[in-house]
Write a protein that holds these residues in place. Structure first.
Motif, PDB file in Angstrom:
ATOM      1  N   UNK A   1      -5.404  18.083  -6.793  1.00 58.87           N
ATOM      2  CA  UNK A   1      -5.344  18.965  -7.959  1.00 58.87           C
ATOM      3  C   UNK A   1      -5.335  20.430  -7.540  1.00 58.87           C
ATOM      4  N   UNK A   2      -6.063  20.765  -6.482  1.00 60.43           N
ATOM      5  CA  UNK A   2      -6.059  22.161  -6.048  1.00 60.43           C
ATOM      6  C   UNK A   2      -4.712  22.519  -5.428  1.00 60.43           C
TER       7      UNK A   2
ATOM      8  N   UNK B   1      -1.942  21.219  -6.261  1.00 64.71           N
ATOM      9  CA  UNK B   1      -1.002  21.341  -7.380  1.00 64.71           C
ATOM     10  C   UNK B   1      -1.077  22.756  -7.968  1.00 64.71           C
ATOM     11  N   UNK B   2      -2.303  23.277  -8.052  1.00 69.91           N
ATOM     12  CA  UNK B   2      -2.457  24.624  -8.593  1.00 69.91           C
ATOM     13  C   UNK B   2      -1.902  25.675  -7.629  1.00 69.91           C
ATOM     14  N   UNK B   3      -2.090  25.461  -6.320  1.00 69.07           N
ATOM     15  CA  UNK B   3      -1.533  26.401  -5.331  1.00 69.07           C
ATOM     16  C   UNK B   3      -0.014  26.478  -5.471  1.00 69.07           C
TER      17      UNK B   3
ATOM     18  N   UNK C   1       1.752  25.678  -8.123  1.00 68.06           N
ATOM     19  CA  UNK C   1       2.219  25.733  -9.508  1.00 68.06           C
ATOM     20  C   UNK C   1       3.290  26.786  -9.740  1.00 68.06           C
ATOM     21  N   UNK C   2       3.009  28.007  -9.311  1.00 66.81           N
ATOM     22  CA  UNK C   2       3.961  29.088  -9.541  1.00 66.81           C
ATOM     23  C   UNK C   2       4.771  29.429  -8.300  1.00 66.81           C
TER      24      UNK C   2
ATOM     25  N   UNK D   1       4.443  18.789 -13.028  1.00 67.49           N
ATOM     26  CA  UNK D   1       4.015  18.628 -14.420  1.00 67.49           C
ATOM     27  C   UNK D   1       4.318  19.865 -15.238  1.00 67.49           C
TER      28      UNK D   1
ATOM     29  N   UNK E   1       5.822  24.835 -18.666  1.00 64.45           N
ATOM     30  CA  UNK E   1       5.818  26.225 -19.128  1.00 64.45           C
ATOM     31  C   UNK E   1       6.471  27.102 -18.057  1.00 64.45           C
ATOM     32  N   UNK E   2       6.884  28.312 -18.415  1.00 64.23           N
ATOM     33  CA  UNK E   2       7.591  29.154 -17.428  1.00 64.23           C
ATOM     34  C   UNK E   2       6.686  29.542 -16.259  1.00 64.23           C
ATOM     35  N   UNK E   3       7.295  29.702 -15.076  1.00 63.93           N
ATOM     36  CA  UNK E   3       6.535  30.148 -13.910  1.00 63.93           C
ATOM     37  C   UNK E   3       6.251  31.638 -13.997  1.00 63.93           C
ATOM     38  N   UNK E   4       5.176  32.045 -13.342  1.00 62.16           N
ATOM     39  CA  UNK E   4       4.850  33.468 -13.269  1.00 62.16           C
ATOM     40  C   UNK E   4       5.800  34.138 -12.285  1.00 62.16           C
TER      41      UNK E   4
ATOM     42  N   UNK F   1      -0.130  32.489  -1.467  1.00 62.31           N
ATOM     43  CA  UNK F   1      -1.241  31.709  -2.014  1.00 62.31           C
ATOM     44  C   UNK F   1      -2.520  32.555  -2.120  1.00 62.31           C
TER      45      UNK F   1
ATOM     46  N   UNK G   1      -3.508  35.238 -12.461  1.00 63.58           N
ATOM     47  CA  UNK G   1      -2.250  34.785 -11.865  1.00 63.58           C
ATOM     48  C   UNK G   1      -1.298  35.951 -11.626  1.00 63.58           C
TER      49      UNK G   1
ATOM     50  N   UNK H   1      -8.316  29.735  -6.218  1.00 61.68           N
ATOM     51  CA  UNK H   1      -7.096  29.093  -6.701  1.00 61.68           C
ATOM     52  C   UNK H   1      -7.267  28.368  -8.046  1.00 61.68           C
TER      53      UNK H   1
ATOM     54  N   UNK I   1      -7.524  31.054 -10.822  1.00 59.29           N
ATOM     55  CA  UNK I   1      -6.340  31.912 -10.908  1.00 59.29           C
ATOM     56  C   UNK I   1      -5.188  31.178 -11.578  1.00 59.29           C
ATOM     57  N   UNK I   2      -4.925  29.966 -11.118  1.00 60.18           N
ATOM     58  CA  UNK I   2      -3.777  29.222 -11.641  1.00 60.18           C
ATOM     59  C   UNK I   2      -4.159  28.428 -12.890  1.00 60.18           C
TER      60      UNK I   2
ATOM     61  N   UNK J   1      -4.323  30.474 -16.209  1.00 57.89           N
ATOM     62  CA  UNK J   1      -2.993  30.851 -16.672  1.00 57.89           C
ATOM     63  C   UNK J   1      -2.242  29.633 -17.216  1.00 57.89           C
ATOM     64  N   UNK J   2      -2.364  28.529 -16.515  1.00 56.17           N
ATOM     65  CA  UNK J   2      -1.632  27.322 -16.928  1.00 56.17           C
ATOM     66  C   UNK J   2      -2.130  26.843 -18.287  1.00 56.17           C
TER      67      UNK J   2
ATOM     68  N   UNK K   1      -0.922  29.012 -21.056  1.00 58.42           N
ATOM     69  CA  UNK K   1       0.501  28.816 -21.356  1.00 58.42           C
ATOM     70  C   UNK K   1       0.735  27.503 -22.104  1.00 58.42           C
TER      71      UNK K   1
ATOM     72  N   UNK L   1       2.317  26.082 -26.411  1.00 59.71           N
ATOM     73  CA  UNK L   1       3.116  24.962 -26.903  1.00 59.71           C
ATOM     74  C   UNK L   1       2.428  24.259 -28.076  1.00 59.71           C
TER      75      UNK L   1
ATOM     76  N   UNK M   1       1.938  14.583 -22.884  1.00 53.69           N
ATOM     77  CA  UNK M   1       1.665  14.961 -21.487  1.00 53.69           C
ATOM     78  C   UNK M   1       0.965  16.313 -21.408  1.00 53.69           C
TER      79      UNK M   1
ATOM     80  N   UNK N   1      -2.289  17.235 -19.376  1.00 55.98           N
ATOM     81  CA  UNK N   1      -2.347  18.328 -18.397  1.00 55.98           C
ATOM     82  C   UNK N   1      -3.520  19.245 -18.715  1.00 55.98           C
TER      83      UNK N   1
ATOM     84  N   UNK O   1      -9.813  20.387 -13.107  1.00 55.42           N
ATOM     85  CA  UNK O   1      -9.598  21.083 -11.831  1.00 55.42           C
ATOM     86  C   UNK O   1     -10.382  22.385 -11.748  1.00 55.42           C
TER      87      UNK O   1
END
Lengths: 447, 410
Positions: free
Chosen positions: A84-85, A87-89, A91-92, A121, A124-127, A147, A172, B342, B345-346, B349-350, B353, B357, B366, B370, B377
């Motif tokens: 999961x971490x 995945x967050x690293x 993500x963008x 997954x 939504x738009x990336x940063x 990172x 972010x 991490x 930070x992520x 924001x996620x 966002x 929706x 889904x 998430x 997480x």
């Protein structure tokens, strides 16, 4: 004392940092922000492990080992945490591996293969952040690949203490940057490229030149000055081009350079790629010249002990007066790695008792009829009127000479050198056959 | 329902001026302070059971003891970086009774043997900071502070630059040292905070402002209010869909619903109460059904799966959209995450966002999954409690109001 890591006993000392114990024992522990010579920062959270008796996962870079510690890196729970971490690293992250120079030596790629392997997954738009930002000193920044491990920032704040880099923005929107109107500018700046575990910082000198998986590596020692920083020479030979050295990388040595190199040394690989032409002379012509009475030789203080020894024996056998002079540049050295003595093995010259008295050399040079130069820079570009000059050289010679022998440089000849602190170190030849003979072999032939 | 200890002088006109303050009992506790040994003061605070009023509720006396026992030049730092949504109590002290805070700082400094105090004021609190500075200047003139004082204390105001995370004590100290406001790694054994490597006490404004009453009247006088484990009073804030939003001081342990009804004037327009965020945005939301026996103290709200936090209640009436309310909160966490770890930070924001929706009613099943996994997480994997708080907020909304989120799924 022993602790249990994944049910296996590991030897360590009370109070050791867990991540260091694991790395020392070659146990897999993913990490971005921890670096042996920069220490831990605790921000990336990749090195999380499960510790028996602790409710929450803990970061190995801030866990000190104690009696009866039981660590798990493979339980289902901790695997999910890592996934999961990661995945967050990612993500963008732009996932532009195909055009990224770090590909092949990128920790994000490695860990994705180890702990990730999930489908995206993201709905939504990336940063969006800054791309190809020229930080100065050959360093390019891509903020989207970053990172935020702050290795580069900590390098400039704690190691060089030049403080050019910082993190700006929050959440972010955080990104590595230089202050407006400033640039990354210090003699060690390019270390940040190597410290960067991902493709955020790349070297202008190396980027887009080679895919790293096409490179071979050889353990060597930088010959740029007397510090003797440990390096890897990264090189290859492709189907249509001769062998080429593409970069030097720092090879960690706790006693000398840690994980770092100066930019001068790092870029000195270019000398190894210089092509020059010379019609190589015949050994029998040199034998002829050796019949003269007044002979003098000058040997480069950057030659290996093996080469120096061979030269010394040669001179003794043929009654040649032998000298060596150090390469001194009073403006080169600093308080860290760089030394004013820019010869790689001047301590070796001293150990072998080779005369390095400049005045005596001057007197002898005037009297000599035959001058044999063993790759010393001092004589390569100097016209010696009415003397017969013989060069054994690894690089272009810009003056008149009688005979010339092109010899293999340090990337093609293994050997031993002694650094400024008296540390004796070996370096090794790259795997491709050199077109040029080794000095030791030529001298052997002369016997 | 209202008990005035800290807020005693709030309604007196010009109470921020020293002459008015002196006429109304300010600085009167200093006599008893200087009659005692520093350790006696620490013991009184321990006996009083005073708990930190910045949200955590840790025992103040223990904190003082650790700093007092540690060798070095000691600093007292007052945390006035009040930025928790729904919380606006410290600003009342800063602007209406700054001399109470100064009096408390002098006592605290004396108790832990410090001569230097910094007040870290939230960047946006410029006008309150100016009032406070005026009061400090007056206190210097009257020799309560500085070289002329009986016990020398110097107070300097440091205004933050507008980061919520600087209310986290170690980030606050980083910021005070001139660095980026990033929380520090937590120590492995009890130790004080450190300002430039020297032992430092960090206390909330209201905590320090409670000290003069306790010292002057004794620990038992303070314990006469509140509950056994949560003694004394708190400046409760109430905002949202209520008729009389504001800051009101009350004893710990009173009924939440009664407080909302009697002190807050009930939900606006006579609507029904839907839910309450009990102590600032970072405490998990509680639906009306769970509030029948809810009491405003640390233990009771913790047992209900939330927390008392700063005591700043945000009241939501029956018309409130829980999806929009969560979006509002997550936008805040997204904006204020310092960006160091991490997951935070992520994750902040996620999740923010993804809420877009839901608000647009275009979410998928889904997306809900998430949201839950991102929340997981963020929980327990970071340096400070910012991300776990955001995670708790998401979990609270999903736990009690999942139906409203399911309605937004196409």
């Amino acid at each position: 004392m022993k602790i249990l890591i994944d049910n296996a006993e590991v030897e360590c000392k009370e109070g050791d940092l867990l991540i260091e114990v694991m790395l020392k024992n070659a146990l897999e522990i993913p990490h971005f922000c921890y670096q042996e010579d920069l220490g831990a920062d605790g921000n990336c959270r990749m090195c999380m492990v499960e510790i028996k008796g602790q409710k929450r996962p803990q970061i190995a870079c801030n866990t000190f080992v104690k009696e009866n510690l039981e660590v798990s890196t493979i339980s289902e729970n901790i695997k999910e945490v890592k996934r999961s971490i990661l995945e967050l690293e990612l993500l963008n992250h732009p996932v532009d591996c195909a055009i990224c120079d770090q590909a092949g030596e990128c920790k994000l790629q490695d860990y994705y293969m180890d702990f990730g392997l999930y489908d995206s997954h993201l709905s939504t738009p990336k940063t969006k952040k800054g791309k190809h930002i020229d930080l100065g000193s050959n360093v390019m920044l891509d903020q989207e690949r970053c990172v935020l491990c702050t290795r580069c920032v900590r390098f400039t704040s704690n190691i060089t203490k030049t403080n050019e880099l910082g993190i700006i923005g929050r959440g972010d929107n955080s990104r590595v940057a230089v202050a407006p109107g400033h640039e990354l500018n210090n003699p060690y700046a390019m270390n940040v490229v190597e410290l960067c575990p991902v493709g955020a910082l790349t070297s202008k000198d190396f980027r887009f030149k080679q895919r790293v998986w096409f490179l071979d590596s050889t353990k060597s020692i930088c010959h740029g000055c007397s510090r003797g920083c440990n390096i890897y020479i990264d090189y290859n030979e492709t189907k249509y081009s001769a062998e080429k050295v593409h970069r030097f990388r720092a090879r960690r040595n706790n006693k000398i350079n840690k994980s770092f190199l100066c930019d001068y040394g790092r870029l000195s690989y270019k000398e190894l790629n210089e092509n020059f032409n010379a019609d190589v002379s015949h050994v029998k012509d040199l034998k002829e010249l050796l019949k003269d009475e007044k002979k003098l030789a000058l040997v480069s203080p950057s030659m290996s002990l093996q080469q120096l020894q061979a030269v010394k024996s040669f001179c003794k056998d043929n009654s040649v007066e032998l000298f060596s002079l150090p390469y001194i540049d009073e403006n080169f050295g600093d308080e860290w790695l760089k030394t004013n003595d820019m010869s790689a093995n001047f301590n070796g010259v001293k150990e072998l008792g080779i005369n390095y008295d400049e005045d005596e050399f001057g007197v002898s040079l005037q009297e000599a009829h035959v001058v044999i130069n063993f790759d010393h820079k001092y004589l390569k570009n100097r016209e010696l009127k009415s003397k017969k000059v013989v060069h054994f050289t690894t690089s272009h010679v810009d003056s008149d000479y009688e005979l010339i022998f092109v010899i293999a440089d340090f990337a093609h000849d293994s050997g031993t050198i002694i650094n400024c602190d008296g540390i004796r170190q070996d370096f090794y030849a790259t795997k491709y056959e050199s077109q040029n003979s080794r000095l030791v072999d030529i001298l052997e032939e002369l016997k | 329902m209202i008990t005035k200890i800290v807020s005693k002088n709030f309604e007196i006109p010009d109470s921020h001026l020293i002459d008015v303050a002196l006429a109304n009992g300010r600085y009167s506790s200093l006599k008893s302070v200087f009659e005692k040994e520093p350790q006696e003061l620490i013991d009184i605070i321990k006996q009083s059971g005073l708990r930190g009023k910045g949200g955590g509720g840790a025992a103040t006396g223990n904190k003082w003891q650790i700093v007092s026992d540690w060798d070095g030049v000691k600093y007292v730092v007052v945390n006035a970086d009040e930025s928790e949504p729904g919380t606006f109590k410290d600003r009342r002290i800063l602007s209406l009774d700054p001399h109470l805070l100064i009096e408390g700082i002098i006592a605290t400094c004396y108790a832990v043997s410090s001569n230097i105090s910094y007040i870290y004021v939230r960047g946006e609190y410029e006008e309150f900071s100016d009032v406070l500075q005026g009061a400090i200047d007056e206190a210097y003139e009257k020799n309560f502070l500085g070289v002329g004082a009986k016990y020398r204390v110097d107070i300097t105001i440091h205004r933050g630059a507008g980061a919520y995370i600087c209310g986290e004590k170690s980030a606050l100290l980083e910021s005070l040292e001139g660095n980026r406001g990033h929380p520090r790694l937590k120590p492995h054994s009890p130790e004080p905070e450190f300002y430039f490597n020297e032992p430092t006490l960090v206390n909330n404004v209201e905590t320090i402002a409670s000290v003069p009453f306790i010292i002057e009247n004794g620990a038992d006088a303070y314990r006469a209010y509140g509950t056994e484990k949560s003694p004394g009073t708190l400046l409760f804030g109430i905002s949202g869909n209520v008729n009389k939003p504001g800051v009101y001081e009350a004893e710990f342990g009173i009924s939440m619903l009664e407080f909302i009804e009697k002190v807050g004037g009930g939900v606006k327009k006579g609507k029904k109460l839907k839910a309450v965020i009990p102590g600032g945005a970072s405490t998990p939301i509680l639906p009306y059904e769970m509030l029948k026996d809810a009491r405003l103290d640390y233990e009771n709200l913790s047992a209900l799966g939330s927390a008392l936090g700063t005591g700043g209640m945000i009241v939501l009436g029956e018309d409130a959209s829980m999806v929009k309310a969560l979006k509002n909160l997550l936008r805040f966490y997204h904006h204020e995450s310092c960006g160091q770890c991490t997951p935070c930070r992520e994750g902040t924001s996620w999740s923010d966002k993804i809420l877009d929706r839901f608000v647009a009613k275009k979410a998928t099943t889904e997306d809900l999954e998430i949201l839950k996994s991102v929340s997981n997480s963020m929980n327990g994997k970071t340096i400070c409690v910012f991300a776990p708080a955001a995670s708790g907020v998401i979990d609270g909304f999903l736990k009690h109001f999942e139906a409203e989120f399911l309605e937004c799924i196409v």
